[in-house]
Motif scaffolding. Structure first.
Motif, PDB file in Angstrom:
ATOM      1  N   PRO A   1     -29.910   6.011   8.655  1.00  0.00           N
ATOM      2  CA  PRO A   1     -29.520   4.619   8.861  1.00  0.00           C
ATOM      3  C   PRO A   1     -29.060   3.948   7.577  1.00  0.00           C
ATOM      4  CG  PRO A   1     -31.881   4.742   8.626  1.00  0.00           C
ATOM      5  CD  PRO A   1     -31.370   6.159   8.492  1.00  0.00           C
ATOM      6  N   LEU A   2     -28.505   2.757   7.734  1.00  0.00           N
ATOM      7  CA  LEU A   2     -28.155   1.944   6.562  1.00  0.00           C
ATOM      8  C   LEU A   2     -29.406   1.462   5.835  1.00  0.00           C
ATOM      9  CD1 LEU A   2     -25.211  -0.274   7.858  1.00  0.00           C
ATOM     10  CD2 LEU A   2     -25.145   1.209   5.857  1.00  0.00           C
ATOM     11  N   ALA A   3     -30.468   1.176   6.599  1.00  0.00           N
ATOM     12  CA  ALA A   3     -31.668   0.621   5.972  1.00  0.00           C
ATOM     13  C   ALA A   3     -32.910   1.061   6.730  1.00  0.00           C
ATOM     14  CB  ALA A   3     -31.607  -0.904   5.922  1.00  0.00           C
ATOM     15  N   VAL A   4     -33.992   1.182   5.996  1.00  0.00           N
ATOM     16  CA  VAL A   4     -35.329   1.337   6.568  1.00  0.00           C
ATOM     17  C   VAL A   4     -36.136   0.125   6.138  1.00  0.00           C
ATOM     18  CG1 VAL A   4     -37.486   2.629   6.457  1.00  0.00           C
ATOM     19  CG2 VAL A   4     -35.324   3.861   6.654  1.00  0.00           C
ATOM     20  N   TYR A   5     -36.750  -0.553   7.118  1.00  0.00           N
ATOM     21  CA  TYR A   5     -37.576  -1.723   6.830  1.00  0.00           C
ATOM     22  C   TYR A   5     -39.045  -1.379   7.059  1.00  0.00           C
ATOM     23  CZ  TYR A   5     -33.115  -4.204   7.134  1.00  0.00           C
ATOM     24  OH  TYR A   5     -31.821  -4.617   6.935  1.00  0.00           O
ATOM     25  N   VAL A   6     -39.876  -1.721   6.092  1.00  0.00           N
ATOM     26  CA  VAL A   6     -41.307  -1.420   6.174  1.00  0.00           C
ATOM     27  C   VAL A   6     -42.098  -2.668   5.825  1.00  0.00           C
ATOM     28  CG1 VAL A   6     -43.197  -0.064   5.193  1.00  0.00           C
ATOM     29  CG2 VAL A   6     -40.981   1.021   5.639  1.00  0.00           C
ATOM     30  N   PHE A   7     -43.057  -2.982   6.678  1.00  0.00           N
ATOM     31  CA  PHE A   7     -43.984  -4.081   6.411  1.00  0.00           C
ATOM     32  C   PHE A   7     -45.381  -3.483   6.318  1.00  0.00           C
ATOM     33  CE2 PHE A   7     -40.287  -6.132   8.044  1.00  0.00           C
ATOM     34  CZ  PHE A   7     -40.222  -7.341   7.356  1.00  0.00           C
ATOM     35  N   SER A   8     -45.876  -3.385   5.100  1.00  0.00           N
ATOM     36  CA  SER A   8     -47.159  -2.731   4.858  1.00  0.00           C
ATOM     37  C   SER A   8     -47.723  -3.178   3.523  1.00  0.00           C
ATOM     38  CB  SER A   8     -46.980  -1.204   4.852  1.00  0.00           C
ATOM     39  OG  SER A   8     -48.182  -0.549   4.503  1.00  0.00           O
TER      40      SER A   8
ATOM     41  N   GLY B   1     -29.608   4.276   3.369  1.00  0.00           N
ATOM     42  CA  GLY B   1     -28.838   3.591   2.335  1.00  0.00           C
ATOM     43  C   GLY B   1     -29.680   2.660   1.507  1.00  0.00           C
ATOM     44  N   ALA B   2     -30.724   2.096   2.112  1.00  0.00           N
ATOM     45  CA  ALA B   2     -31.621   1.187   1.400  1.00  0.00           C
ATOM     46  C   ALA B   2     -33.008   1.275   2.015  1.00  0.00           C
ATOM     47  CB  ALA B   2     -31.111  -0.249   1.458  1.00  0.00           C
ATOM     48  N   PHE B   3     -34.011   1.004   1.214  1.00  0.00           N
ATOM     49  CA  PHE B   3     -35.397   0.918   1.668  1.00  0.00           C
ATOM     50  C   PHE B   3     -35.884  -0.474   1.297  1.00  0.00           C
ATOM     51  CE2 PHE B   3     -39.955   1.183   1.331  1.00  0.00           C
ATOM     52  CZ  PHE B   3     -40.345   2.085   2.322  1.00  0.00           C
ATOM     53  N   SER B   4     -36.204  -1.281   2.293  1.00  0.00           N
ATOM     54  CA  SER B   4     -36.580  -2.670   2.051  1.00  0.00           C
ATOM     55  C   SER B   4     -38.031  -2.886   2.472  1.00  0.00           C
ATOM     56  CB  SER B   4     -35.658  -3.619   2.830  1.00  0.00           C
ATOM     57  OG  SER B   4     -36.031  -4.964   2.619  1.00  0.00           O
ATOM     58  N   LEU B   5     -38.835  -3.334   1.543  1.00  0.00           N
ATOM     59  CA  LEU B   5     -40.259  -3.541   1.783  1.00  0.00           C
ATOM     60  C   LEU B   5     -40.550  -5.024   2.001  1.00  0.00           C
ATOM     61  CD1 LEU B   5     -43.132  -2.304   1.845  1.00  0.00           C
ATOM     62  CD2 LEU B   5     -43.227  -2.663  -0.635  1.00  0.00           C
ATOM     63  N   ASN B   6     -41.128  -5.327   3.160  1.00  0.00           N
ATOM     64  CA  ASN B   6     -41.612  -6.671   3.491  1.00  0.00           C
ATOM     65  C   ASN B   6     -40.510  -7.728   3.565  1.00  0.00           C
ATOM     66  OD1 ASN B   6     -44.252  -5.687   3.629  1.00  0.00           O
ATOM     67  ND2 ASN B   6     -44.588  -6.036   1.442  1.00  0.00           N
ATOM     68  N   GLN B   7     -39.289  -7.301   3.842  1.00  0.00           N
ATOM     69  CA  GLN B   7     -38.184  -8.230   4.054  1.00  0.00           C
ATOM     70  C   GLN B   7     -37.060  -7.493   4.778  1.00  0.00           C
ATOM     71  OE1 GLN B   7     -36.852 -10.983   4.923  1.00  0.00           O
ATOM     72  NE2 GLN B   7     -37.518 -12.124   3.083  1.00  0.00           N
ATOM     73  N   VAL B   8     -36.202  -8.245   5.463  1.00  0.00           N
ATOM     74  CA  VAL B   8     -35.037  -7.658   6.130  1.00  0.00           C
ATOM     75  C   VAL B   8     -33.774  -8.374   5.671  1.00  0.00           C
ATOM     76  CG1 VAL B   8     -36.362  -6.974   8.174  1.00  0.00           C
ATOM     77  CG2 VAL B   8     -35.227  -9.202   8.138  1.00  0.00           C
ATOM     78  N   ILE B   9     -32.642  -7.693   5.751  1.00  0.00           N
ATOM     79  CA  ILE B   9     -31.298  -8.241   5.560  1.00  0.00           C
ATOM     80  C   ILE B   9     -30.963  -8.621   4.119  1.00  0.00           C
ATOM     81  CG2 ILE B   9     -29.646 -10.040   6.248  1.00  0.00           C
ATOM     82  CD1 ILE B   9     -30.291  -8.228   8.547  1.00  0.00           C
TER      83      ILE B   9
ATOM     84  N   PHE C   1     -24.366  -2.023  -2.120  1.00  0.00           N
ATOM     85  CA  PHE C   1     -24.618  -1.889  -0.688  1.00  0.00           C
ATOM     86  C   PHE C   1     -23.785  -0.756  -0.115  1.00  0.00           C
ATOM     87  CE2 PHE C   1     -23.320  -2.724   3.700  1.00  0.00           C
ATOM     88  CZ  PHE C   1     -24.559  -2.757   4.309  1.00  0.00           C
ATOM     89  N   GLY C   2     -24.411   0.056   0.744  1.00  0.00           N
ATOM     90  CA  GLY C   2     -23.689   1.120   1.420  1.00  0.00           C
ATOM     91  C   GLY C   2     -24.646   2.046   2.142  1.00  0.00           C
ATOM     92  N   GLY C   3     -24.087   3.018   2.833  1.00  0.00           N
ATOM     93  CA  GLY C   3     -24.888   3.925   3.638  1.00  0.00           C
ATOM     94  C   GLY C   3     -24.993   5.300   3.028  1.00  0.00           C
ATOM     95  N   VAL C   4     -25.535   6.209   3.844  1.00  0.00           N
ATOM     96  CA  VAL C   4     -25.649   7.610   3.459  1.00  0.00           C
ATOM     97  C   VAL C   4     -25.550   8.434   4.732  1.00  0.00           C
ATOM     98  CG1 VAL C   4     -28.183   7.594   3.624  1.00  0.00           C
ATOM     99  CG2 VAL C   4     -27.057   9.311   2.201  1.00  0.00           C
TER     100      VAL C   4
END
Length: 470
Positions: free
Chosen positions: A371-378, A394-402, A412-415
């Motif tokens: 995916p473009l991003a993985v979102y984790v709330f932990s 493409g990105a790993f975002s902790l405790n926030q989205v967008i 910014f970009g994908g994989v």
């Protein structure tokens, strides 16, 4: 005049403009940062002087409220322009070095150089933002551009074409409107670079066309961005962030949290908080045009309505196909083989899936395309590190989205299946230019051992002095 003649004349006209853009590379001192900054200033002037017209067009195409449209479309562009103007001089400076070696005394200079004429093909979900943000980067790097906006956002495309014609010379920037056949015709021209944002299906077509002509390309595609909420970090503030990110632009955001995986111990609490938050954001009747946006076109409405049948509606579910409205919806009890769990939704449906074991969930997610991003709330450091190391995105975002995707400081970009290439800020300069190395040898004589004929002992000398040879 026949349609074939009209199309051929149109292609000829595009080709002439493109060649003028290419020749401008030699006629204009594109290394002159002042010129590039003037172009960026023109972008800013165009946006600031026509905000009301742009907001009206975005509302006509997507039903976006003025506040949402300004923040997600116009403000992002203004921020990028200001950042590029401030940093461009520093970024563009040549990187100079001197090298002393056994066989040479040399100096090198490495600098970004523009490709030339760039084609930007943009999508309908953010028809202003995703058309102009790459163009800002391309022009800041010294290129000229053609923009082909999506025909599914016709009001914005038409207005953008008019504004660009009024503010820019065709030698710098051109907007070409039309359907998919226009994009296909444009792809036949000899571009120096192509930047595509859109679906994987169309991206593959664009990629093949670029590969046939050896044209460098960036693909910004979509993907199913998982959002994982574990038992350590479920709060009203967390749910507020997820609901905002998911239903922004009526869910038509490539980096939206596509599916939420919630630990079973807090699953019911998440659902209740999510339903309460939807009501708090949009009211009990979000069909009101000032509260919630619209789906861009009928084909997308049909696709999303089909997804509603693949689970149990916990909240929402109201559909008005005439007005292309789909209510913000929470979907539960989804069979494991349902397409909605593998296909990008791109609409206002949020599947909420319980999980019990993180390792099992990770194995499942790894079977999906990147995916473009993985979102984790932990708050669990061990779990966070495990997810970072196991999931590719493409990105790993902790405790926030967008928000990671709208910063000029962050590439910014994908994989993989979500695309390749990066832009925003410095990454745009890197993407829309190539590095040329200028080399000068300052040693006035040659070391003869470097040249044939070689003697029997020369190999030993070369081994001994290897680190000083080059």
């Amino acid at each position: 005049m026949s349609d074939t003649t009209r199309v051929n004349n149109q292609k000829i006209n595009w080709f002439i403009i493109q060649q003028r853009q290419k020749s401008r590379m030699t006629e204009t001192n594109l290394s002159d940062i002042r010129y590039r900054k003037q172009q960026l200033a023109t972008f800013k002037l165009m946006l600031e002087n026509n905000q009301d017209e742009l907001l009206n067009a975005l509302y006509e195409d997507l039903g976006k409220s003025p506040e949402e449209a300004y923040v997600s479309e116009i403000a992002v562009l203004l921020q990028e322009i200001d950042f590029m103007k401030r940093e461009l001089t520093k970024w563009q400076r040549p990187k100079r070095k001197r090298h002393v070696r056994l066989s040479s005394f040399s100096k090198t200079s490495i600098q970004h150089h523009p490709y030339g004429s760039v084609l930007i093909i943009s999508p309908w979900n953010y028809p202003l933002h995703l058309a102009l943000l790459p163009a800002i980067g391309a022009i800041a790097a010294g290129n000229s551009c053609f923009i082909k906006p999506s025909e599914y956002a016709p009001a914005t495309a038409k207005l953008l074409a008019q504004l660009v014609e009024n503010y820019f010379s065709p030698d710098s920037l051109v907007v070409v409107t039309g359907d998919a056949s226009v994009a296909s015709d444009l792809l036949e021209l000899p571009w120096d670079f192509i930047f595509f944002t859109g679906s994987k299906k169309v991206g593959s077509i664009v990629y093949e066309a670029a590969a046939a002509k050896q044209i460098p390309i960036v693909l910004e595609l979509g993907g199913k961005n998982p959002c994982i909420v574990d038992e350590t970090n479920l709060t009203p503030a967390v749910v507020q962030r997820i609901i905002w990110g998911k239903f922004l632009n009526a869910g038509q955001t490539c980096i939206a949290p596509d599916t939420v995986y919630v630990h079973e111990s807090v699953y019911d609490k998440f659902l209740q908080l999510a339903a309460d938050q939807i009501k708090a954001f949009y009211g009990s009747q979000p069909i009101h045009p000032s509260r919630f946006g619209r789906i861009a076109h009928d084909k997308q409405v049909e696709k999303i309505v089909g997804y509603l049948k693949q689970g149990k509606i916990y909240y929402g579910g109201h559909v008005d196909t005439t007005n292309r409205f789909i209510e913000p919806t929470l979907l539960t009890d989804i069979p494991a083989d349902s397409p909605i769990l593998r296909e990008e939704i791109f609409g206002p449906i949020l599947p909420v899936i319980p999980y019990s074991d993180l390792a099992t969930l990770v194995r499942q997610l790894k079977s999906f395309p990147d995916p473009l991003a993985v979102y984790v709330f932990s708050k669990d450091k061990k779990s966070i590190q495990f997810l970072k190391s196991e999931l590719r995105s493409g990105a790993f975002s902790l405790n926030q989205v967008i928000l990671h995707a709208v910063s000029s400081h962050s590439p910014f970009g994908g994989v993989g299946a979500s695309g390749f290439g990066r832009y925003h800020g410095m990454a745009s300069l890197d993407t829309f230019s190539y590095l040329r190395m200028d080399y000068e040898n300052l040693l006035p004589f040659n070391i003869q051992k470097q040249y044939p004929p070689y003697q029997s002992n020369d190999i030993n000398l070369l081994r001994k002095w290897r680190r000083w040879l080059f």
